[in-house]
Design a protein around this motif. Sequence first.
Motif, short mmCIF file in Angstrom:
data_model
loop_
_atom_site.label_atom_id
_atom_site.label_comp_id
_atom_site.label_asym_id
_atom_site.label_seq_id
_atom_site.Cartn_x
_atom_site.Cartn_y
_atom_site.Cartn_z
N ARG A 2 1.05 -0.72 -2.09
CA ARG A 2 1.81 -1.44 -3.10
C ARG A 2 2.07 -2.89 -2.66
O ARG A 2 1.87 -3.83 -3.43
CB ARG A 2 3.12 -0.71 -3.39
CG ARG A 2 3.94 -1.30 -4.51
CD ARG A 2 5.11 -0.39 -4.85
NE ARG A 2 4.65 0.76 -5.60
CZ ARG A 2 4.52 0.79 -6.91
NH1 ARG A 2 4.81 -0.29 -7.61
NH2 ARG A 2 4.10 1.87 -7.52
N ARG A 3 2.49 -3.08 -1.42
CA ARG A 3 2.77 -4.42 -0.93
C ARG A 3 1.50 -5.28 -0.92
O ARG A 3 1.52 -6.45 -1.33
CB ARG A 3 3.35 -4.36 0.48
CG ARG A 3 4.79 -3.87 0.55
CD ARG A 3 5.33 -3.91 1.96
NE ARG A 3 5.39 -5.27 2.48
CZ ARG A 3 5.76 -5.57 3.71
NH1 ARG A 3 6.10 -4.61 4.55
NH2 ARG A 3 5.80 -6.83 4.11
N GLU A 45 9.04 10.27 -5.05
CA GLU A 45 7.69 10.77 -4.80
C GLU A 45 6.70 9.69 -5.23
O GLU A 45 6.35 9.58 -6.41
CB GLU A 45 7.46 12.08 -5.56
CG GLU A 45 8.35 13.21 -5.07
CD GLU A 45 8.10 14.52 -5.81
OE1 GLU A 45 7.59 14.48 -6.95
OE2 GLU A 45 8.41 15.57 -5.25
N GLU A 46 6.27 8.90 -4.28
CA GLU A 46 5.43 7.74 -4.58
C GLU A 46 3.95 8.12 -4.65
O GLU A 46 3.41 8.64 -3.68
CB GLU A 46 5.63 6.66 -3.52
CG GLU A 46 7.08 6.21 -3.34
CD GLU A 46 7.56 5.30 -4.45
OE1 GLU A 46 6.82 5.11 -5.43
OE2 GLU A 46 8.67 4.77 -4.32
N PRO A 94 13.69 10.84 -12.48
CA PRO A 94 13.20 10.56 -11.13
C PRO A 94 14.15 11.06 -10.05
O PRO A 94 15.35 11.17 -10.25
CB PRO A 94 13.12 9.02 -11.11
CG PRO A 94 13.01 8.63 -12.54
CD PRO A 94 13.81 9.63 -13.30
N ASN A 95 13.58 11.39 -8.89
CA ASN A 95 14.39 11.81 -7.75
C ASN A 95 15.45 10.77 -7.45
O ASN A 95 15.18 9.57 -7.42
CB ASN A 95 13.51 12.01 -6.51
CG ASN A 95 12.64 13.24 -6.61
OD1 ASN A 95 12.69 13.97 -7.60
ND2 ASN A 95 11.84 13.48 -5.60
N GLY A 96 16.67 11.25 -7.19
CA GLY A 96 17.77 10.36 -6.89
C GLY A 96 18.63 10.04 -8.10
O GLY A 96 19.72 9.46 -7.95
N LEU A 123 1.65 15.11 -7.70
CA LEU A 123 2.97 14.53 -7.90
C LEU A 123 3.15 14.09 -9.35
O LEU A 123 2.19 13.78 -10.05
CB LEU A 123 3.17 13.31 -6.99
CG LEU A 123 3.09 13.54 -5.48
CD1 LEU A 123 3.31 12.21 -4.76
CD2 LEU A 123 4.10 14.57 -5.02
N LEU A 124 4.40 14.05 -9.78
CA LEU A 124 4.72 13.44 -11.06
C LEU A 124 4.93 11.94 -10.86
O LEU A 124 5.36 11.49 -9.80
CB LEU A 124 6.00 14.06 -11.64
CG LEU A 124 5.89 15.49 -12.16
CD1 LEU A 124 7.26 15.98 -12.61
CD2 LEU A 124 4.89 15.60 -13.30
N LEU A 125 4.64 11.18 -11.89
CA LEU A 125 4.71 9.73 -11.82
C LEU A 125 6.17 9.27 -11.86
O LEU A 125 6.91 9.59 -12.79
CB LEU A 125 3.95 9.13 -13.00
CG LEU A 125 3.85 7.61 -13.09
CD1 LEU A 125 3.06 7.05 -11.92
CD2 LEU A 125 3.19 7.21 -14.40
N GLN A 126 6.60 8.53 -10.84
CA GLN A 126 7.93 7.94 -10.80
C GLN A 126 7.80 6.45 -10.51
O GLN A 126 7.28 6.07 -9.47
CB GLN A 126 8.79 8.60 -9.71
CG GLN A 126 8.98 10.09 -9.89
CD GLN A 126 9.94 10.67 -8.85
OE1 GLN A 126 11.03 10.16 -8.66
NE2 GLN A 126 9.51 11.73 -8.19
N LEU A 127 8.24 5.62 -11.44
CA LEU A 127 8.13 4.17 -11.28
C LEU A 127 9.50 3.62 -10.94
O LEU A 127 10.29 3.29 -11.82
CB LEU A 127 7.59 3.54 -12.57
CG LEU A 127 6.22 4.04 -13.03
CD1 LEU A 127 5.84 3.37 -14.35
CD2 LEU A 127 5.16 3.79 -11.97
N THR A 128 9.78 3.52 -9.65
CA THR A 128 11.11 3.09 -9.21
C THR A 128 11.04 1.86 -8.32
O THR A 128 11.94 1.60 -7.54
CB THR A 128 11.82 4.24 -8.47
OG1 THR A 128 10.98 4.71 -7.41
CG2 THR A 128 12.14 5.39 -9.41
N GLU A 129 9.94 1.12 -8.41
CA GLU A 129 9.86 -0.15 -7.66
C GLU A 129 10.98 -1.07 -8.12
O GLU A 129 11.21 -1.24 -9.32
CB GLU A 129 8.51 -0.82 -7.92
CG GLU A 129 8.30 -2.12 -7.18
CD GLU A 129 8.07 -1.91 -5.69
OE1 GLU A 129 8.28 -2.87 -4.93
OE2 GLU A 129 7.69 -0.79 -5.30
#
Length: 343
Positions: free
Chosen positions: A71-72, A63-64, A284-286, A113-119
């Motif tokens: 981001r890019r 969930e970005e 995080p999701n996944g 959304l909840l914060l997910q930092l998966t970069e």
Amino acid sequence: MKYIGLEQVEPGQVLGKSIYSGNGRVLLAAGVPLTVYMVNTLNRIGVTMLYIHDPAFDDVMPEEMVSEVTRREVLQETNDMFEAIRSGKEWSSRTIRTSVGRVLEDVMSSKELLLQLTEIRTKDNAQYVHALNVCVISAVIGMNMSLNYSQLKELAIGALLHDVGKIERAAGGEPESGKREHHTWRGFELLKTKQEFGLMAAHIALQHHERVDGLGEPRGLSAQEIHPYAKIVAAANMYDNLINSLDGEGCRPDEACEKLMAMSEQQLDHEILVQFIRNVSVYPNGSAVRLSTKETGVVVRQHRGLPARPVVRIVQADGDMLLGISELDLAEHPTVFIETVLT
């Protein structure tokens, strides 16, 4: 998709999320089957975690809060700015203000959304991903503390630029001695010349390593002497440093949250930590997890306000034979909890 450690990847598995260089270019595109050579190359450039496709979890997406396009673009613009500073060239503060504005638009439109930092981080992009992550985390905390848009932008600019003093400058200037050689002072001296930002960004850069107990750097400020924005950036900076490490020693989000709370009222401000913990995805999701029931599964959905109680999908199989799929909502089963994250 599943979010797994690089050491768990098997040849032939398909990359689920693209990997980018420091300037925003695609290094490896989503959808590519991974080979032994690719995995070895990813290991060499510092990748430790990535997303892969899995038929049982292909509907699971991170969930970005910040879109991939934003981001890019921001990573590329931050790269350009850092390179300009490194070479002693002039750089555009207008571009940075515009970049931060785009980040804030995305974050404010994703506040449920909840914060997910998966970069996916590499040695090449780590500095820029860190700057962006600290910016996003700080904006989320600031929104929870009811800052208005103008205040959020001041905070976010300072957060994105908090580590500019770490950039090695081109030779020619006289080095400072003593405490003023600390990267926080160097960042302050650089940013205070950018009148378009005001002095707040410079003071955030100067104070983000101060501690509420007075044992921080570079001036040993304590409690009320530290600006609230710098306290926010200090918490954001610490969290991102804890969860991301190119040597593979980074903490899981749940471990990092525990470590942050242990720093409450010593290194970090308690109220700011409370506002952060409410909005970060602990699992995080996944993420593959083992439950207290000894079942294993993958986190597929989040509950805002209940970051430690996600929905877990449990797949039962006998070898290659699928026996059944079920989902367990931990918010509805208070006696079941996540025992550990499987990495």
